[in-house]
Write an enzyme that holds these catalytic residues in place. Sequence first.
Site, PDB file in Angstrom:
ATOM      1  N   GLY A   1       0.837  -1.203   0.000  1.00 53.47           N
ATOM      2  CA  GLY A   1       0.000   0.000   0.000  1.00 53.47           C
ATOM      3  C   GLY A   1       0.864   1.242   0.000  1.00 53.47           C
ATOM      4  N   ALA A   2       1.888   1.249   0.847  1.00 48.57           N
ATOM      5  CA  ALA A   2       2.755   2.420   0.953  1.00 48.57           C
ATOM      6  C   ALA A   2       3.542   2.635  -0.348  1.00 48.57           C
ATOM      7  CB  ALA A   2       3.703   2.256   2.130  1.00 48.57           C
ATOM      8  N   ARG A   3       3.941   1.529  -0.983  1.00 45.27           N
ATOM      9  CA  ARG A   3       4.713   1.664  -2.230  1.00 45.27           C
ATOM     10  C   ARG A   3       3.892   2.358  -3.314  1.00 45.27           C
ATOM     11  NH1 ARG A   3       7.848  -4.222  -2.021  1.00 45.27           N
ATOM     12  NH2 ARG A   3       9.360  -3.523  -0.472  1.00 45.27           N
TER      13      ARG A   3
ATOM     14  N   ARG B   1      14.359  32.056 -19.407  1.00 44.07           N
ATOM     15  CA  ARG B   1      15.807  32.291 -19.346  1.00 44.07           C
ATOM     16  C   ARG B   1      16.381  32.459 -20.758  1.00 44.07           C
ATOM     17  NH1 ARG B   1      20.090  34.306 -16.651  1.00 44.07           N
ATOM     18  NH2 ARG B   1      21.985  33.058 -16.947  1.00 44.07           N
TER      19      ARG B   1
ATOM     20  N   GLY C   1      20.564  25.724 -14.355  1.00 38.59           N
ATOM     21  CA  GLY C   1      21.963  26.141 -14.218  1.00 38.59           C
ATOM     22  C   GLY C   1      22.292  26.434 -12.760  1.00 38.59           C
TER      23      GLY C   1
ATOM     24  N   GLU D   1      10.343   2.613   2.021  1.00 37.82           N
ATOM     25  CA  GLU D   1       9.442   1.499   1.630  1.00 37.82           C
ATOM     26  C   GLU D   1      10.179   0.521   0.724  1.00 37.82           C
ATOM     27  OE1 GLU D   1       7.063   1.145   3.393  1.00 37.82           O
ATOM     28  OE2 GLU D   1       6.653   3.172   4.102  1.00 37.82           O
ATOM     29  N   GLY D   2      11.465   0.411   0.959  1.00 37.30           N
ATOM     30  CA  GLY D   2      12.315  -0.511   0.201  1.00 37.30           C
ATOM     31  C   GLY D   2      13.064   0.221  -0.900  1.00 37.30           C
TER      32      GLY D   2
END
Length: 317
Positions: free
Chosen positions: A36-38, A63, A158, A182-183
């Site tokens: 789930g966290a991944r 720029r 830059g 999470e790994g």
Amino acid sequence: IKGAPTCELVFKNAKAELVGSRRMGLIKYVMSLMNGARLGIMAQSVGISEAACREAYNYALERRQFGKAIIEMPPVFEMLANMRAKTDASRTILYETCRFVDMYKILEDISRERKLTPEERDEMKYYSRLADAFTPLGKGMTSEYANQNAYDAIQIHGGSGYMKDYKCERLYRDARITNIYEGTTQLQVVAAIRHVTTGTYLNRIREYEAVPVLPELEPLKRTLSKMAQMYEKLVEIVTSPKDEEYLDFHARRLVESAGHVIMGHLLLQDANKEPEMFRRSAEVYIHYGQIEVVKNYNFVTKSRIEDLGYYKPVLSE
Ligand SMILES: Cc1cc2nc3c(=O)[nH]c(=O)nc-3n(C[C@H](O)[C@H](O)[C@H](O)COP(=O)(O)OP(=O)(O)OC[C@H]3O[C@@H](n4cnc5c(N)ncnc54)[C@H](O)[C@@H]3O)c2cc1C
């Protein structure tokens, strides 16, 4: 992320109560929490990539150097196009993975209320396997792209990009955690490699290959098909010696090659539905992915299994 106070907690001889069942901690509870966290980290990575793209694009527009806006310079617009392509590719694999997770979770919810039919049970297994395969693949790929995109956003700014005056400096710091927590990416590869060796990715690639596309997108589809053939050959070369260390050594090359083919197919499908929005990213990403797969193929085929010895550390007593 730097705003979140993070520290390691160590519990020594602390009183504890067992929650859940014994021997299920790592394989069931922690893995389900991590998956789930991944998915969350994938979304975070997509957010960082998108922000990096926008910051770099806006800066490159305004720029001016050598009498023109830097966005008109090929080395700059190439970086921007690659960033956009990697971001769109990241988003599409995030959505695909969420869909797989949603599908099996819905069926899991239904199974708590009533017995599933045999077809529904098969469907749940099918999506659960795909979610299991796509989560580490997607987390690995999207978090590495978030890092590359944040890096390129600074490059486009830059010297100003190195200073705290611009947002890209923070994006770079934020991106750096995504391929660690999470790994780490190396651990995502450990989770994903079995789907290389058991054919989950290749089977899914075959399903994508069966989806028809507009005639003008056929050349891209043919390129993806060549990439898939190369990937299949790579898997065969690396797995045939049945040497675990050799497989571990090349595992990231195999997983990433699968990732390039899969993300290329997903972008192709996006371009098929919304050519205005995704055709350019599909072209740029599939070109980029093809070069990466060829690079991986060359690395494997132009070295011998014995060459592993040159990479092994010399450990002194
Ligand atoms: C800001 C932040 C927030 C965090 N939040 C949480 C949290 O809320 N909860 C929580 O529990 N943890 C949390 N963590 C911990 C985090 O998940 C770990 O730091 C992360 O998973 C990496 O583990 P490690 O630090 O032990 O690294 P190690 O496992 O020691 O890895 C070190 C190196 O070895 C490599 N390596 C290790 N094993 C293998 C292998 N089998 N194959 C190949 N390479 C390998 C790794 O890729 C890495 O390059 C957080 C960390 C940070 C920095």
